[in-house]
Design a protein around this motif. Structure first.
Motif, PDB file in Angstrom:
ATOM      1  N   UNK A   1     -46.877 -34.966 -30.829  1.00  0.00           N
ATOM      2  CA  UNK A   1     -46.512 -33.852 -29.939  1.00  0.00           C
ATOM      3  C   UNK A   1     -47.230 -33.924 -28.586  1.00  0.00           C
ATOM      4  N   UNK A   2     -48.475 -34.410 -28.585  1.00  0.00           N
ATOM      5  CA  UNK A   2     -49.295 -34.368 -27.369  1.00  0.00           C
ATOM      6  C   UNK A   2     -49.442 -35.706 -26.646  1.00  0.00           C
TER       7      UNK A   2
ATOM      8  N   UNK B   1     -57.569 -28.466 -31.732  1.00  0.00           N
ATOM      9  CA  UNK B   1     -57.151 -27.879 -30.449  1.00  0.00           C
ATOM     10  C   UNK B   1     -56.819 -29.005 -29.460  1.00  0.00           C
TER      11      UNK B   1
ATOM     12  N   UNK C   1     -54.885 -29.322 -27.124  1.00  0.00           N
ATOM     13  CA  UNK C   1     -54.705 -28.993 -25.701  1.00  0.00           C
ATOM     14  C   UNK C   1     -55.995 -29.223 -24.914  1.00  0.00           C
ATOM     15  N   UNK C   2     -57.111 -29.443 -25.614  1.00  0.00           N
ATOM     16  CA  UNK C   2     -58.377 -29.760 -24.933  1.00  0.00           C
ATOM     17  C   UNK C   2     -58.565 -31.263 -24.719  1.00  0.00           C
TER      18      UNK C   2
ATOM     19  N   UNK D   1     -58.566 -34.783 -23.254  1.00  0.00           N
ATOM     20  CA  UNK D   1     -58.624 -35.365 -21.902  1.00  0.00           C
ATOM     21  C   UNK D   1     -59.300 -34.466 -20.861  1.00  0.00           C
TER      22      UNK D   1
ATOM     23  N   UNK E   1     -52.800 -29.315 -19.744  1.00  0.00           N
ATOM     24  CA  UNK E   1     -52.376 -30.144 -20.886  1.00  0.00           C
ATOM     25  C   UNK E   1     -50.844 -30.185 -20.986  1.00  0.00           C
TER      26      UNK E   1
ATOM     27  N   UNK F   1     -51.863 -24.146 -34.557  1.00  0.00           N
ATOM     28  CA  UNK F   1     -53.025 -23.874 -33.712  1.00  0.00           C
ATOM     29  C   UNK F   1     -52.705 -22.695 -32.793  1.00  0.00           C
TER      30      UNK F   1
END
Lengths: 283, 283
Positions: A123-124, A177, A179-180, A182, B266, B274
């Motif tokens: 997903x990321x 988490x 989204x943190x 990078x 992000x 999450x």
């Protein structure tokens, strides 16, 4: 490759040559000089540092650890399912004396770069996989790789600006988490005692619940480099070698879920942060 | 909709009519007759059951709870980052007397079905989102929906065959084991006291570590329906209403990460497991 690893690799090569088991290099020993022993009131935690990915953060963390900076610090921001964060009292001399670090959130890789791929189209990120036991994201389109915020990593906290991390750190203790990724610097991961990280007193309660008194915040009894711990008191950990063919075989098997328990097979995908890299206590 | 919700909804509608805050129906009260109070030696846990999704499992769980079946049971299989599982002693009369359940791992939805969508192209399903506070997967191509194995759900354990669950249950305590979606029956989720679930003694240790004596297994002091708890001893929880426009606004904001902390934004995606559905203790 450190001496112990080289030694083990040499032995194992010899064993393979003579037709014996290659089991030994399915595991690798952690070098004590890049391994941390965190002593909490309720148990011990072992952390493998990642100088190969976040060299400056690891260098500073080791320096601070050896100076006794973290001894007596409290876990003052502990949110269930998110992070357990510790550090010196904000604005204290111990806090202000530490220099800030340039973020090491990701790095550029060249065409020869490789890792043990686990999944595409995460997903990321474009790809995810392992290298040296650490979960990584990799975007070939950008030639960038980075350490992921899977549960049990240790990362440096910071202010709003990118290059403001100093000594406050956090462990992730819930669903990754991501989204943190990078935008924070992950610099190690828990390889032993994650149950004790999970038992750190939460400082944050939901609305309407009874607030936690700061006296109840979990302290760090000691933070030590394993190389500074007397040999008899060390916890010597070995970790699955994610570069060994046996690890890739495990991944392939896990993707297929051959066990009879799976009466219906799940989608043949793997969540990198739910894919174990096993540890064991060395004999 | 139970009486209390209906009552609140009526009041809130009146408030809106008179131009007052609509804050109240951003939260919904849990009905005591579908809420469970689990008392552990170290704290209390509140579970919201999901009869709307897993009716037969909830029915049996309530019946067993009210009969005292779980009181004194132990958490005998507790693996950090995976599950905390409890139930009566295997093969005991209490164990054998419970009838098995037909799996309720997913269900068929019709064209009018809807939920609060969080993400498309999740790794394990075509869509994911919330309904009634629960995280769901949804594959429009199959007209199927199901409850996800996010951290803190409660699901019934089973043998290899699909329809063998009876009374042994587990809480997920780590990165979501989404590969169990649809092949296990999730029937509720922890809305209070997840820190206490995380502090349940792990029964599984890594190779080479000291085994846990079964005497140390965490017991269930009491499992009660909240409606059977004297009113003064109840923990009355309210949960964010995931169908309220304010919840969708929160999702949109979370996807964009407007805070200055995100010096680099992000990817604009959300991991459903999450994504918080907040609780609060009612006044």
């Amino acid at each position: 490759m450190n001496f112990k690893q080289l030694f083990l690799a040499t032995i194992t090569t010899s064993l393979i040559t003579f037709g014996c088991s290659a089991e030994q290099n399915e595991w690798r020993s952690l070098a004590p000089e890049k391994t941390v022993l965190l002593t909490l009131p309720h148990g011990k935690v072992v952390i493998e540092l990642a100088p190969q990915f976040s060299p400056k953060h690891v260098e500073q963390f080791i320096k601070l650890t050896q100076s006794g900076h973290y001894n007596g610090n409290k876990f003052y921001r502990v949110i269930d399912g998110f992070v357990a964060q510790a550090g010196p009292v904000d604005g204290s001399n111990a806090d202000k004396s530490v220099s800030t670090l340039k973020i090491e959130g990701d790095w550029t890789v060249d065409a020869n770069w490789s890792f043990t791929q686990v999944q595409k189209n995460d997903l990321f990120s474009e790809q995810v996989g392992f290298k040296g036991g650490f979960a990584l994201g990799y975007n070939p389109s950008e030639s960038k790789a980075w350490l992921l915020h899977c549960p049990g990593v240790i990362a440096m906290a910071r202010g709003n600006e990118a290059d403001t991390a100093s000594s406050h750190f956090y462990f992730t203790n819930g669903q990754a988490p991501r989204y943190l990724d990078r935008i924070m610097t992950v610099f190690g991961r828990v390889v032993y005692g994650m149950n004790h990280v999970q038992a750190i007193t939460r400082t944050s309660v939901i609305k309407g619940d009874i607030a936690i008194d700061s006296k109840e915040h979990t302290p760090i009894l000691a933070m030590q480099m394993m190389s500074d711990v007397p040999e008899l008191e060390r916890i010597n950990i070995e970790v699955k070698n994610t570069e060994h063919p046996a690890y890739s075989e495990m991944l392939a098997k896990r993707r297929k879920r051959p066990s009879a328990f799976f009466f219906k097979k799940p989608p043949p995908v793997l969540d990198i942060c739910q894919t174990p890299v096993a540890s064991r206590v060395a004999k």
